[in-house]
Design a protein around this motif. Structure first.
Motif, PDB file in Angstrom:
ATOM      1  N   ARG A 141       8.641  19.319  -1.973  1.00 50.81           N
ATOM      2  CA  ARG A 141       8.830  18.496  -1.129  1.00 50.81           C
ATOM      3  C   ARG A 141       7.937  17.302  -1.211  1.00 50.81           C
ATOM      4  N   TYR A 142       8.689  16.143  -1.353  1.00 46.31           N
ATOM      5  CA  TYR A 142       7.995  14.785  -1.454  1.00 46.31           C
ATOM      6  C   TYR A 142       7.788  13.861  -0.566  1.00 46.31           C
ATOM      7  N   ILE A 143       6.676  13.494  -0.111  1.00 48.45           N
ATOM      8  CA  ILE A 143       6.238  12.477   0.927  1.00 48.45           C
ATOM      9  C   ILE A 143       5.620  11.380   0.376  1.00 48.45           C
ATOM     10  N   GLU A 144       6.239  10.133   1.022  1.00 44.27           N
ATOM     11  CA  GLU A 144       5.524   8.882   0.403  1.00 44.27           C
ATOM     12  C   GLU A 144       5.672   7.979   1.540  1.00 44.27           C
ATOM     13  N   ARG A 145       4.331   7.298   1.917  1.00 49.92           N
ATOM     14  CA  ARG A 145       4.115   6.341   2.916  1.00 49.92           C
ATOM     15  C   ARG A 145       3.849   5.225   2.577  1.00 49.92           C
ATOM     16  N   ARG A 146       4.214   4.120   3.004  1.00 51.54           N
ATOM     17  CA  ARG A 146       4.259   2.837   2.594  1.00 51.54           C
ATOM     18  C   ARG A 146       3.874   1.604   3.661  1.00 51.54           C
ATOM     19  N   LEU A 147       3.131   0.725   3.090  1.00 50.24           N
ATOM     20  CA  LEU A 147       3.117  -0.789   3.987  1.00 50.24           C
ATOM     21  C   LEU A 147       3.882  -1.639   3.118  1.00 50.24           C
ATOM     22  N   HIS A 148       4.707  -2.403   3.759  1.00 42.73           N
ATOM     23  CA  HIS A 148       5.666  -3.321   2.906  1.00 42.73           C
ATOM     24  C   HIS A 148       5.389  -4.879   3.258  1.00 42.73           C
ATOM     25  N   PRO A 149       5.740  -5.729   2.066  1.00 42.63           N
ATOM     26  CA  PRO A 149       5.411  -7.073   2.265  1.00 42.63           C
ATOM     27  C   PRO A 149       6.203  -7.604   3.380  1.00 42.63           C
ATOM     28  N   ARG A 150       5.807  -8.712   3.953  1.00 46.00           N
ATOM     29  CA  ARG A 150       6.264  -9.291   5.078  1.00 46.00           C
ATOM     30  C   ARG A 150       6.534  -8.371   6.498  1.00 46.00           C
ATOM     31  N   GLU A 151       5.823  -7.422   6.243  1.00 49.76           N
ATOM     32  CA  GLU A 151       5.711  -6.428   7.446  1.00 49.76           C
ATOM     33  C   GLU A 151       4.582  -6.855   8.286  1.00 49.76           C
ATOM     34  N   PRO A 152       4.525  -6.788   9.659  1.00 45.84           N
ATOM     35  CA  PRO A 152       3.462  -7.043  10.637  1.00 45.84           C
ATOM     36  C   PRO A 152       2.379  -6.274  10.077  1.00 45.84           C
ATOM     37  N   LEU A 153       1.386  -6.787  10.087  1.00 47.29           N
ATOM     38  CA  LEU A 153       0.082  -5.968   9.722  1.00 47.29           C
ATOM     39  C   LEU A 153      -1.115  -6.292  10.612  1.00 47.29           C
ATOM     40  N   TYR A 154      -1.690  -5.276  11.258  1.00 42.28           N
ATOM     41  CA  TYR A 154      -2.842  -5.249  12.080  1.00 42.28           C
ATOM     42  C   TYR A 154      -4.118  -4.628  11.456  1.00 42.28           C
ATOM     43  N   ALA A 155      -5.034  -5.309  11.192  1.00 42.02           N
ATOM     44  CA  ALA A 155      -6.504  -4.954  10.398  1.00 42.02           C
ATOM     45  C   ALA A 155      -7.420  -5.098  11.330  1.00 42.02           C
ATOM     46  N   ILE A 211       0.357  20.123  -4.110  1.00 42.08           N
ATOM     47  CA  ILE A 211       0.035  20.216  -5.452  1.00 42.08           C
ATOM     48  C   ILE A 211      -0.100  19.020  -6.172  1.00 42.08           C
ATOM     49  N   ASP A 212      -0.259  17.749  -5.586  1.00 45.85           N
ATOM     50  CA  ASP A 212      -0.451  16.499  -5.863  1.00 45.85           C
ATOM     51  C   ASP A 212      -0.378  15.657  -4.672  1.00 45.85           C
ATOM     52  N   TRP A 255       0.919  -1.250  -0.088  1.00 46.58           N
ATOM     53  CA  TRP A 255      -0.126  -0.118   0.039  1.00 46.58           C
ATOM     54  C   TRP A 255       0.789   1.256  -0.088  1.00 46.58           C
ATOM     55  N   TRP A 256       0.352   2.380  -0.615  1.00 42.13           N
ATOM     56  CA  TRP A 256       1.135   3.537  -0.728  1.00 42.13           C
ATOM     57  C   TRP A 256       0.159   4.717  -0.551  1.00 42.13           C
ATOM     58  N   SER A 257       0.450   5.741  -0.220  1.00 42.62           N
ATOM     59  CA  SER A 257       0.146   7.393  -0.367  1.00 42.62           C
ATOM     60  C   SER A 257       1.379   8.150  -0.647  1.00 42.62           C
ATOM     61  N   TYR A 258       0.969   9.280  -1.468  1.00 36.95           N
ATOM     62  CA  TYR A 258       2.096  10.370  -1.470  1.00 36.95           C
ATOM     63  C   TYR A 258       1.565  11.738  -1.566  1.00 36.95           C
ATOM     64  N   LYS A 259       2.443  12.636  -1.562  1.00 40.43           N
ATOM     65  CA  LYS A 259       1.970  13.889  -1.481  1.00 40.43           C
ATOM     66  C   LYS A 259       3.307  15.017  -1.809  1.00 40.43           C
ATOM     67  N   ILE A 260       2.850  15.601  -2.884  1.00 42.58           N
ATOM     68  CA  ILE A 260       3.990  16.457  -3.404  1.00 42.58           C
ATOM     69  C   ILE A 260       3.445  17.988  -2.957  1.00 42.58           C
ATOM     70  N   GLU A 261       4.500  18.769  -2.270  1.00 45.17           N
ATOM     71  CA  GLU A 261       4.029  19.981  -1.928  1.00 45.17           C
ATOM     72  C   GLU A 261       5.097  21.191  -2.367  1.00 45.17           C
ATOM     73  N   GLU A 262       4.525  22.293  -2.924  1.00 42.14           N
ATOM     74  CA  GLU A 262       5.473  23.463  -3.022  1.00 42.14           C
ATOM     75  C   GLU A 262       5.546  24.427  -2.215  1.00 42.14           C
ATOM     76  N   ARG A 263       6.860  24.927  -2.186  1.00 48.28           N
ATOM     77  CA  ARG A 263       7.322  25.871  -0.998  1.00 48.28           C
ATOM     78  C   ARG A 263       6.719  27.374  -1.558  1.00 48.28           C
ATOM     79  N   GLU A 264       6.037  28.157  -0.991  1.00 44.00           N
ATOM     80  CA  GLU A 264       5.909  29.459  -0.956  1.00 44.00           C
ATOM     81  C   GLU A 264       6.399  30.348   0.051  1.00 44.00           C
ATOM     82  N   GLY A 265       6.936  31.362  -0.259  1.00 39.76           N
ATOM     83  CA  GLY A 265       7.750  32.285   0.453  1.00 39.76           C
ATOM     84  C   GLY A 265       9.239  32.049   0.389  1.00 39.76           C
TER      85      GLY A 265
END
Length: 264
Positions: free
Chosen positions: A143-157, A76-77, A56-66
């Motif tokens: 700025r780039y931000i990516e969050r992930r769940l990985h295979p063979r990683e403990p998983l609570y659901a 921005i994405d 699983w993944w989620s990402y966010k791209i941000e642009e700096r102002e100022g």
């Protein structure tokens, strides 16, 4: 703040009060599962910014102002994975539908660059000071931000559990209707086979025999197929209860929500 704290405390109580079930013997309904994340058979899932294989993944791209000294980040994405993946607890596998879930991953990569989409597929993997240096040296406009769940990683659901299985996933009535439609296209063969009184038409009684023959043929074909294993699915509850996926054990996740509630 009060609302956020109340919600966090409610999640904490839900985690504590819901007993852990096993995939093989879980009851239908709201359940808690623990195991390991597994990649689906295909297609492979990879983080869109890093290219790292994940469940699983989620990402966010941000642009700096100022200016550098006085700056704010504007999104921005962004995007979130909706592809299903698997949880394996040793007794069986459950398909996880991540849509609508609150996901608490263990991995969160943050890095900076001069382009609106990162040219480097793998993040630098630096600490806070390394990220700051990277931000300054690269111009740090994005700025780039990516969050992930990985295979063979403990998983609570925890969510709505249901099992789909049987001889075939298709509905018998749909198969019977489709077979009758095929038979109707060859009226001569249909009349020759089912016109008992030889009047050239299929009357109501004869039509009942047609339907019975179609049902018998469909059920015979279904029973001749090898039995398919049950498919277990965990998805967002329809009644609004918490739907959580996390790369943490039960106690760590409950403690995390307790801490959020107390801080709020």
């Amino acid at each position: 703040s009060f609302w956020y704290g109340f919600k966090a405390w409610g999640k904490n109580r839900t985690i504590i009060d819901t007993p852990t079930a096993r995939v093989r013997s879980a009851a239908q309904g709201y359940v808690e599962l623990t195991g390991w994340g597994c990649m689906p058979p295909q297609p492979p899932i990879t983080g869109p910014l890093t290219g790292i294989p994940c469940t699983w993944w989620s990402y966010k791209i941000e642009e700096r102002e100022g200016s550098v000294r006085s700056r704010s980040w504007i999104e921005i994405d962004s995007g979130t994975s909706e592809a299903p993946f698997l949880l394996d607890d040793g007794t069986g596998q459950c398909l996880i539908d991540p849509r609508g879930a609150e996901v608490v991953p263990h991995t969160r990569d943050v890095w900076y660059g001069p382009e609106a989409w990162p040219q480097m597929r793998i993040p630098p993997g630096k600490g806070i000071l390394g990220q700051l240096a990277d931000s300054l040296l690269s111009g740090g406009r994005y700025r780039y931000i990516e969050r992930r769940l990985h295979p063979r990683e403990p998983l609570y659901a925890i969510g709505e559990f249901r099992s789909l299985g049987g001889v075939s996933p298709e509905d018998a009535e749909d198969a019977i209707t489709a077979l009758l439609h095929d038979w109707k296209r060859d009226q001569a063969a249909l009349i020759a086979r089912f016109d008992a009184n030889r009047d050239g038409v299929i009357d109501a009684d004869e039509w009942e025999r047609v339907r019975a023959a179609a049902r018998e043929e469909v059920l015979a074909k279904r029973s001749a197929r090898p039995e398919l294993p049950d498919t277990h699915v965990l998805a967002e509850p329809a009644d609004g209860r918490a739907y959580l996926l996390a790369a943490y054990d039960e106690e760590s996740l409950a403690r995390r929500f307790r801490r959020q509630a107390l801080l709020s």
